[in-house]
Enzyme design. Structure first.
Site, PDB file in Angstrom:
ATOM      1  N   GLU A  13       0.832  -1.210   0.000  1.00 39.69           N
ATOM      2  CA  GLU A  13       0.000   0.000   0.000  1.00 39.69           C
ATOM      3  C   GLU A  13       0.867   1.260   0.000  1.00 39.69           C
ATOM      4  OE1 GLU A  13      -3.825  -1.535   2.644  1.00 39.69           O
ATOM      5  OE2 GLU A  13      -1.994  -0.969   3.676  1.00 39.69           O
ATOM      6  N   ASP A 199     -12.146  -3.701  -2.683  1.00 44.79           N
ATOM      7  CA  ASP A 199     -13.202  -4.712  -2.845  1.00 44.79           C
ATOM      8  C   ASP A 199     -14.537  -4.146  -2.411  1.00 44.79           C
ATOM      9  OD1 ASP A 199     -11.351  -5.291  -0.297  1.00 44.79           O
ATOM     10  OD2 ASP A 199     -13.437  -5.608   0.270  1.00 44.79           O
TER      11      ASP A 199
END
Ligand code: SAH
Length: 241
Positions: A13, A199
């Site tokens: 990330e 998601d």
């Protein structure tokens, strides 16, 4: 703003952002803790730190415990003016969220701490910590949507989690945000949330598959957003970085 501290769970990330700013690792800074520090200083003297939770058993430490340790150690040693928790999250198709879309948090709470008792116990369990008062201005000026971050210890979502999320207006599901905010609340340090969607929790897809497929795109979106946010906060020109 003189000193900004990013707290990020996963190397994947943070890496695009670390690379974009050319931020260097300060090896061993938190030893024996597993947390990793990357730091840089701009010409005007402002400091930018990125702290990762680190690894155990060969994988990145995700979740509340590691995030609390990293945040506590980092605030105590680096004394930031602002903590930014940047990371990926699940979101909801029913809120018209999209993969790799970046949000700014407008609230933060836990969604999996079911503690019976009176209002005081319930309030403590849910958390509902304050976010930095400048969060809304950042979202408005840079054109990001805002949403409430809700944190739990699992990647999947049980029906009781969903119930708490829906009852409390949660929009962004992660595994660290409220833990970072909890520590910030104890140490009187403001916190800004920058979250990118990997998601959609309500589209029927298998969460881990969707997360893995979209981690790279969501992390690139985090890089782009964080570059803009840093330039905005530190009054730097984007072309200079
Ligand atoms: N096994 C995974 C671990 C990732 S855990 C891997 O191999 O990469 C998921 C991480 O992304 C956590 O740090 C969490 O904050 C965030 N996240 C992304 N989508 C999430 C979701 N739907 N629910 C909870 N956390 C999510």
């Amino acid at each position: 703003m003189q000193n900004i501290l990013y707290v990020v769970a996963m190397q994947a990330e943070a890496q695009p952002f670390i690379d974009a700013f050319g931020i260097e690792e300060q090896e061993g800074f938190f030893a024996p803790l597993p947390c990793r520090l990357y730091s840089t200083e701009f010409e005007n003297g402002t400091k930018l730190h990125v702290v990762l939770n680190g690894q155990q058993h060969g994988s990145d430490l995700v979740g509340c415990e590691a995030a609390s340790v990293a945040t506590l150690a980092a605030i105590e040693r680096l004394h930031p003016d602002l903590v930014i928790n940047s990371g990926t999250c699940g979101a909801f198709e029913s809120n018209d969220a999209h993969i790799a879309e970046v949000y700014i948090g407008n609230g933060v709470m836990f969604h999996d701490r079911r503690v019976p008792g009176d209002d005081e116990w319930g309030t403590q369990a849910l958390g509902n910590y304050n976010v930095w008062e400048g969060s809304e201005a950042i979202a408005l000026e840079l054109g990001y949507r805002m949403g409430k971050v809700t944190t739990g210890s699992s990647l999947d979502m049980q029906p009781c989690d969903l119930q708490i999320i829906k009852d409390n207006g949660g929009e962004l599901k992660d595994m660290e945000g409220a833990a970072v905010a909890f520590v910030c609340s104890l140490l009187n340090t403001p916190i800004l949330f920058v979250k990118s969607v990997t998601d959609l929790c309500d589209n029927g897809a298998e969460t881990f598959e969707e997360f893995s497929k979209n981690l790279s795109a969501a992390s690139q979106a985090l890089r782009d957003a964080n570059k803009r946010i840093i330039c905005h906060l530190l009054h730097l020109s984007e072309s200079n970085r």
